[in-house]
Design a protein around this motif. Structure first.
Motif, PDB file in Angstrom:
ATOM      1  N   MET A   1       0.759  -1.645  -0.095  1.00  0.00           N
ATOM      2  CA  MET A   1      -0.671  -0.023   0.291  1.00  0.00           C
ATOM      3  C   MET A   1       0.934   0.906  -0.186  1.00  0.00           C
ATOM      4  N   ASP A   2       0.395   1.873  -0.817  1.00  0.00           N
ATOM      5  CA  ASP A   2       1.123   3.835  -1.110  1.00  0.00           C
ATOM      6  C   ASP A   2       0.171   4.700  -0.198  1.00  0.00           C
ATOM      7  N   TRP A   3       1.196   4.418   1.431  1.00  0.00           N
ATOM      8  CA  TRP A   3       0.617   5.691   2.778  1.00  0.00           C
ATOM      9  C   TRP A   3       1.353   6.606   1.969  1.00  0.00           C
ATOM     10  N   VAL A   4       1.958   7.216   1.860  1.00  0.00           N
ATOM     11  CA  VAL A   4       1.827   8.739   1.766  1.00  0.00           C
ATOM     12  C   VAL A   4       1.128   9.190   0.033  1.00  0.00           C
ATOM     13  N   GLY A   5       0.866   7.705  -0.646  1.00  0.00           N
ATOM     14  CA  GLY A   5      -0.055   8.658  -1.584  1.00  0.00           C
ATOM     15  C   GLY A   5      -1.243   8.834  -0.852  1.00  0.00           C
ATOM     16  N   LEU A   6      -1.783   7.901  -0.493  1.00  0.00           N
ATOM     17  CA  LEU A   6      -3.320   7.920  -0.322  1.00  0.00           C
ATOM     18  C   LEU A   6      -2.754   9.036   1.106  1.00  0.00           C
ATOM     19  N   ALA A   7      -2.050   9.014   1.420  1.00  0.00           N
ATOM     20  CA  ALA A   7      -2.086  10.549   2.598  1.00  0.00           C
ATOM     21  C   ALA A   7      -2.455  12.061   1.644  1.00  0.00           C
ATOM     22  N   GLY A   8      -1.915  11.561   0.311  1.00  0.00           N
ATOM     23  CA  GLY A   8      -1.717  13.109  -0.322  1.00  0.00           C
ATOM     24  C   GLY A   8      -3.008  13.564  -1.187  1.00  0.00           C
ATOM     25  N   GLU A   9      -4.009  12.433  -1.306  1.00  0.00           N
ATOM     26  CA  GLU A   9      -5.063  12.077  -1.476  1.00  0.00           C
ATOM     27  C   GLU A   9      -6.028  13.022  -0.961  1.00  0.00           C
ATOM     28  N   LEU A  10      -5.911  11.717   0.366  1.00  0.00           N
ATOM     29  CA  LEU A  10      -6.811  12.525   1.925  1.00  0.00           C
ATOM     30  C   LEU A  10      -6.940  14.143   1.726  1.00  0.00           C
ATOM     31  N   ALA A  11      -5.208  14.618   1.964  1.00  0.00           N
ATOM     32  CA  ALA A  11      -4.842  15.879   2.336  1.00  0.00           C
ATOM     33  C   ALA A  11      -5.751  16.648   1.288  1.00  0.00           C
ATOM     34  N   GLU A  12      -5.678  16.283   0.273  1.00  0.00           N
ATOM     35  CA  GLU A  12      -6.344  17.843  -0.735  1.00  0.00           C
ATOM     36  C   GLU A  12      -7.783  16.792  -0.354  1.00  0.00           C
ATOM     37  N   GLU A  13      -8.195  16.097  -0.699  1.00  0.00           N
ATOM     38  CA  GLU A  13      -9.967  15.942   0.354  1.00  0.00           C
ATOM     39  C   GLU A  13     -10.569  16.198   1.701  1.00  0.00           C
ATOM     40  N   PHE A  14      -9.527  16.106   2.746  1.00  0.00           N
ATOM     41  CA  PHE A  14      -9.314  17.240   4.030  1.00  0.00           C
ATOM     42  C   PHE A  14      -9.509  18.715   3.683  1.00  0.00           C
ATOM     43  N   ALA A  15      -8.520  19.460   2.493  1.00  0.00           N
ATOM     44  CA  ALA A  15      -8.191  20.253   2.452  1.00  0.00           C
ATOM     45  C   ALA A  15      -9.584  21.686   2.079  1.00  0.00           C
ATOM     46  N   ALA A  16     -10.453  20.516   2.035  1.00  0.00           N
ATOM     47  CA  ALA A  16     -11.675  21.298   1.011  1.00  0.00           C
ATOM     48  C   ALA A  16     -12.695  21.859   2.520  1.00  0.00           C
ATOM     49  N   SER A  17     -12.473  21.512   3.429  1.00  0.00           N
ATOM     50  CA  SER A  17     -12.824  21.940   4.837  1.00  0.00           C
ATOM     51  C   SER A  17     -12.405  22.697   5.983  1.00  0.00           C
ATOM     52  N   ALA A  18     -10.813  22.035   4.983  1.00  0.00           N
ATOM     53  CA  ALA A  18      -9.856  22.764   6.645  1.00  0.00           C
ATOM     54  C   ALA A  18     -10.357  24.023   7.203  1.00  0.00           C
ATOM     55  N   ALA A  19     -11.120  25.461   6.347  1.00  0.00           N
ATOM     56  CA  ALA A  19     -10.788  26.476   6.677  1.00  0.00           C
ATOM     57  C   ALA A  19     -12.385  26.804   7.481  1.00  0.00           C
ATOM     58  N   GLU A  20     -13.737  25.495   7.228  1.00  0.00           N
ATOM     59  CA  GLU A  20     -14.594  25.924   8.146  1.00  0.00           C
ATOM     60  C   GLU A  20     -14.088  25.236   9.401  1.00  0.00           C
ATOM     61  N   VAL A  21     -13.838  23.823   9.335  1.00  0.00           N
ATOM     62  CA  VAL A  21     -12.974  22.992  10.493  1.00  0.00           C
ATOM     63  C   VAL A  21     -12.323  24.268  11.453  1.00  0.00           C
ATOM     64  N   ASP A  22     -11.617  25.219  11.288  1.00  0.00           N
ATOM     65  CA  ASP A  22     -10.798  25.979  12.057  1.00  0.00           C
ATOM     66  C   ASP A  22     -11.702  26.982  12.513  1.00  0.00           C
TER      67      ASP A  22
END
Ligand SMILES: Cc1cc2nc3c(=O)[nH]c(=O)nc-3n(C[C@H](O)[C@H](O)[C@H](O)COP(=O)(O)OP(=O)(O)OC[C@H]3O[C@@H](n4cnc5c(N)ncnc54)[C@H](O)[C@@H]3O)c2cc1C
Length: 369
Positions: A1-22
């Motif tokens: 499993m490419d965990w760093v690759g998965l983290a990159g994809e999830l980071a992109e996904e989570f970035a969309a709500s990061a400001a609202e969460v903050d």
């Protein structure tokens, strides 16, 4: 499993709500659900127990990448991952009792805890939460603070001080969320890492059993990786910002101004040695046990380099950098929590300085006259 690759994809996904969460300070439960369903939280669990078998280096790289998307999610997940990584290493070294925790993690349970009492603060070697010995275990009462992941924890671990005829001692214990007398209280309204759900935990005569130790390296390395990941994201943002912005009347982008060139150099000369030190510590750990002062150095250099680098990023972007619609001001606030985690700056300097001067870490009296 490419965990760093998965983290990159999830980071992109989570970035969309990061400001609202903050902005709202809410806990991003949906992100933790994604980390569960993608298997991210099982990353360090041994393959034979159903996990990803990732080592410290992989977890650090993945966490750095995730932190660039949503720092709060990465830091909260870290409180689960470092404990599981510690257990995985112990299991590989023949400590069979670590298996229980690993199997719980393999079954997608979320595990985290608090070593911090409101009364004892950073001094995690003691606890102001008393544990009274009773038949078959202990009864714990009191209140702990800074329990990241609190809204979604399935298993809580923490410390309490054994009191009574048995004498003093620190008890490390684990409890299921629904343990009788255990409750979580939302007290988390902070300037940094607002989406980590680091609530208080209240114990009302809770029955516990079980001990263990060996977390320092996993904690310090993965935590440093998170804060360096935030700083890397900020640096990439600042470099892009000045490379793409050409002010009216200028013929070249801001990146061609000497101040920007020197700032970029300052950022790299802060971050690259810190990243290299972290990498070196991870590699050294494969063949040696690092001294506490060495681990403290990695953490101290890493989190302070991250703060210095993000400060410089804000200087590069200028006024636009403080707008909430851009992520830089959030990273600037989040990165400030790094030096607070144990060992905090003063604690780290004490450990490093005493080791350098040949003074035992537990020298009594602690300081000279
Ligand atoms: C975002 C975030 C998430 C966290 N999540 C978790 C978690 O999930 N689990 C967990 O266990 N912890 C967690 N922590 C808690 C953290 O690890 C610390 O334990 C906590 O911040 C307590 O620090 P304090 O500064 O309040 O400590 P205090 O001990 O109250 O220290 C206050 C100040 O006094 C100084 N000081 C303290 N003792 C001494 C001394 N003996 N001599 C000289 N100076 C002293 C310190 O350097 C500090 O400047 C989290 C922290 C943050 C910022």
């Amino acid at each position: 499993m490419d965990w760093v690759g998965l983290a990159g994809e999830l980071a992109e996904e989570f970035a969309a709500s990061a400001a609202e969460v903050d902005r709202t300070g809410r806990f991003p439960t949906e992100n933790i659900e994604r980390l569960k369903e993608t298997g991210y939280l099982t990353m360090p669990v041994p393959v034979e127990l159903g996990g990803g078998g990732a080592d410290l280096e992989t977890v650090c790289r993945a966490q750095s990448a995730l932190a660039g998307g949503c720092a709060s999610t990465a830091l909260a997940a870290n409180m689960h991952l470092f404990g599981i990584g510690t257990a995985a290493e112990a299991f590989a070294d023949g400590e069979a009792e670590a298996r229980i925790l690993l199997e719980l993690a393999a079954n997608r349970l979320v595990i985290g805890g608090s070593f911090t009492d409101a009364a004892t603060g950073l001094n995690v070697r003691v606890s102001a939460t008393p544990a009274r010995k009773v038949e078959g275990g202990y009864v714990v009462s009191g209140r702990k603070s800074f329990c990241s992941l609190a809204p979604v924890l399935d298993i809580f671990y923490g410390t309490a001080s054994v009191v009574g005829a048995e004498g003093a001692g620190l008890l490390l214990f684990a409890l299921p969320r629904d343990a009788q007398g255990l409750s979580f209280v939302d007290t988390w309204d902070t300037v940094s890492m607002r989406g980590t759900g680091s609530w208080d935990v209240v114990f009302d005569d809770v029955f516990v059993h079980r001990p263990n130790e060996r977390m320092f390296s996993w904690f310090a390395c993965t935590l440093t990786a998170v804060y360096l990941g935030i700083a890397r994201a900020a640096a990439e943002f600042a470099y892009r910002f000045v490379s793409e912005r050409t002010l009216t009347g200028m013929t070249q982008p801001l990146a061609r101004q000497p101040g920007m060139v020197f700032s970029a150099a300052e950022i790299e000369t802060a971050l690259q040695p810190a990243e290299a030190l972290l990498d070196q510590a991870i590699r050294r750990r494969r063949t040696e046990v690092l001294a506490a002062a060495d681990i403290a150095t990695v953490k101290y250099v890493g989190v302070n380099a991250a703060v210095a680098a993000v400060d410089r990023c804000l200087r590069m972007t200028g006024g636009l950098g403080i707008y909430r619609r851009l992520p830089l001001e959030r990273w600037w606030r989040d990165v400030r929590a790094g030096p607070i985690h144990p060992p905090n700056n003063d604690g780290a300097l004490e450990a490093i300085g005493k080791a350098t001067l040949g003074i035992p870490p537990d020298a009594d009296p602690r300081w000279g006259d």
